[in-house]
Design a protein around this motif. Structure first.
Motif, PDB file in Angstrom:
ATOM      1  N   PRO A  79       0.895  -1.217  -0.093  1.00 46.72           N
ATOM      2  CA  PRO A  79      -0.051   0.015  -0.041  1.00 46.72           C
ATOM      3  C   PRO A  79       0.850   1.213   0.045  1.00 46.72           C
ATOM      4  O   PRO A  79       1.884   1.209   0.655  1.00 46.72           O
ATOM      5  N   ASN A  80       0.291   2.253  -0.742  1.00 44.78           N
ATOM      6  CA  ASN A  80       1.118   3.610  -0.846  1.00 44.78           C
ATOM      7  C   ASN A  80       0.298   4.395   0.215  1.00 44.78           C
ATOM      8  O   ASN A  80      -0.693   4.981  -0.164  1.00 44.78           O
ATOM      9  N   ARG A  81       1.042   5.002   1.281  1.00 45.77           N
ATOM     10  CA  ARG A  81       0.526   5.904   2.158  1.00 45.77           C
ATOM     11  C   ARG A  81       0.900   7.066   1.967  1.00 45.77           C
ATOM     12  O   ARG A  81       0.814   8.129   3.081  1.00 45.77           O
ATOM     13  N   ASP A  82       1.593   7.468   1.140  1.00 48.14           N
ATOM     14  CA  ASP A  82       2.287   8.799   0.763  1.00 48.14           C
ATOM     15  C   ASP A  82       1.131   9.665  -0.004  1.00 48.14           C
ATOM     16  O   ASP A  82       0.324   9.077  -0.513  1.00 48.14           O
ATOM     17  N   ASN A  83       1.587  11.054  -0.191  1.00 51.61           N
ATOM     18  CA  ASN A  83       0.683  11.695  -0.902  1.00 51.61           C
ATOM     19  C   ASN A  83       1.484  12.227  -2.226  1.00 51.61           C
ATOM     20  O   ASN A  83       1.312  13.116  -3.028  1.00 51.61           O
ATOM     21  N   THR A  84       2.531  11.109  -2.613  1.00 53.53           N
ATOM     22  CA  THR A  84       3.131  11.288  -3.838  1.00 53.53           C
ATOM     23  C   THR A  84       2.917   9.740  -4.456  1.00 53.53           C
ATOM     24  O   THR A  84       2.646   8.691  -3.560  1.00 53.53           O
ATOM     25  N   GLN A  85       3.190   9.536  -5.688  1.00 52.64           N
ATOM     26  CA  GLN A  85       2.839   8.018  -6.344  1.00 52.64           C
ATOM     27  C   GLN A  85       4.095   7.597  -6.311  1.00 52.64           C
ATOM     28  O   GLN A  85       5.498   8.217  -6.186  1.00 52.64           O
ATOM     29  N   HIS A  86       4.001   5.983  -6.305  1.00 53.47           N
ATOM     30  CA  HIS A  86       5.584   5.276  -6.202  1.00 53.47           C
ATOM     31  C   HIS A  86       5.380   4.418  -7.448  1.00 53.47           C
ATOM     32  O   HIS A  86       4.315   3.870  -7.876  1.00 53.47           O
ATOM     33  N   HIS A  87       6.588   3.670  -7.756  1.00 52.70           N
ATOM     34  CA  HIS A  87       6.613   2.638  -8.920  1.00 52.70           C
ATOM     35  C   HIS A  87       7.501   1.594  -8.209  1.00 52.70           C
ATOM     36  O   HIS A  87       8.927   1.766  -8.365  1.00 52.70           O
ATOM     37  N   VAL A  88       7.030   0.563  -7.601  1.00 57.52           N
ATOM     38  CA  VAL A  88       7.748  -0.249  -6.971  1.00 57.52           C
ATOM     39  C   VAL A  88       8.074  -1.583  -7.779  1.00 57.52           C
ATOM     40  O   VAL A  88       7.401  -1.928  -8.550  1.00 57.52           O
TER      41      VAL A  88
END
Length: 221
Positions: A79-88
């Motif tokens: 889960p992404n709990r940031d206010n920015t997108q991620h690419h894992v």
């Protein structure tokens, strides 16, 4: 200049009469400079743990936890709990996968069906790094602040094999794609003397620098 730090792994071996119960180990800096925390240690005692479903989330442009220990066959949500997108992503032989740019929770978890060290990164935030240690044994643990870990052993009614593979892994190993392996004679487990393994670590990484142009583009959703 590249600096390497030597480590000693001191194995405080229990008598053979309690071999089926536990094995306590201590990881310390060479020269007794202090304990080493966060070293993953595991032993091939023939035991197997049941797969589980775990979570590694992203918050404050970091993975949490940075090191995750899993039995073979387990699955992980990211889960992404940031206010920015991620690419894992991971290119590790033990598990290659790619979760393209996203926010929130990916639809399906990632299955880790092979043992090995899986290194994770983010294509948007280069400083982000985490590891998943996938093992096919229950005799595994991570050293605490005192550099100690106790492994629960389970040989059952059978005798231990002639030699056992003691695996030691740390994210700052010169080659952190695989553990350092020390073969231990099973007969030595009855001795009171400690087995010692010397390994080297890279220095602590530098703090995060400023965001580059690409990272700034995805800073806010």
């Amino acid at each position: 200049m590249k600096i390497k730090t030597g480590l000693l792994l001191a194995c405080c071996l229990v008598p053979a009469s309690v071999l089926s119960d536990e094995l306590t180990l201590r990881v310390q800096l060479a020269g007794g400079a202090g304990p080493v925390t966060g070293a993953v240690v595991y032993l091939n005692d023939g035991s197997q743990a049941s797969p589980l479903r775990a979570e590694m989330f992203q918050k404050d442009r970091m993975f949490h936890p940075q090191i995750l220990i899993l039995p073979v066959g387990s699955s992980v949500d990211f889960p992404n709990r940031d206010n920015t997108q991620h690419h894992v992503y991971s290119f590790s032989p033990a598990k290659t996968f790619n979760l393209e740019l996203y926010a929130g929770m990916p639809e399906t978890p990632v299955l880790f069906d092979q043992p090995g060290i899986v290194e994770l990164g983010c294509n948007i935030h280069d400083h982000m790094q985490a590891f998943i240690v996938v093992a096919d044994t229950r005799a595994i643990g991570k050293t605490n602040e005192q550099g100690e870990v106790t492994l629960a052993l389970n040989f059952g009614a059978s005798q231990p094999p002639g030699s056992l593979s003691l695996n030691i892994w740390h994210p700052r190993l010169p080659d952190n794609t695989r553990p350092v392996i020390q073969e231990i004679d099973a007969a030595s487990l009855a001795n009171s003397t400690a087995e010692i393994v010397s390994i080297e670590l890279k220095p602590e990484p530098r703090n995060e620098g400023p965001l580059d142009h690409l990272q700034k583009r995805f800073r806010e959703l």
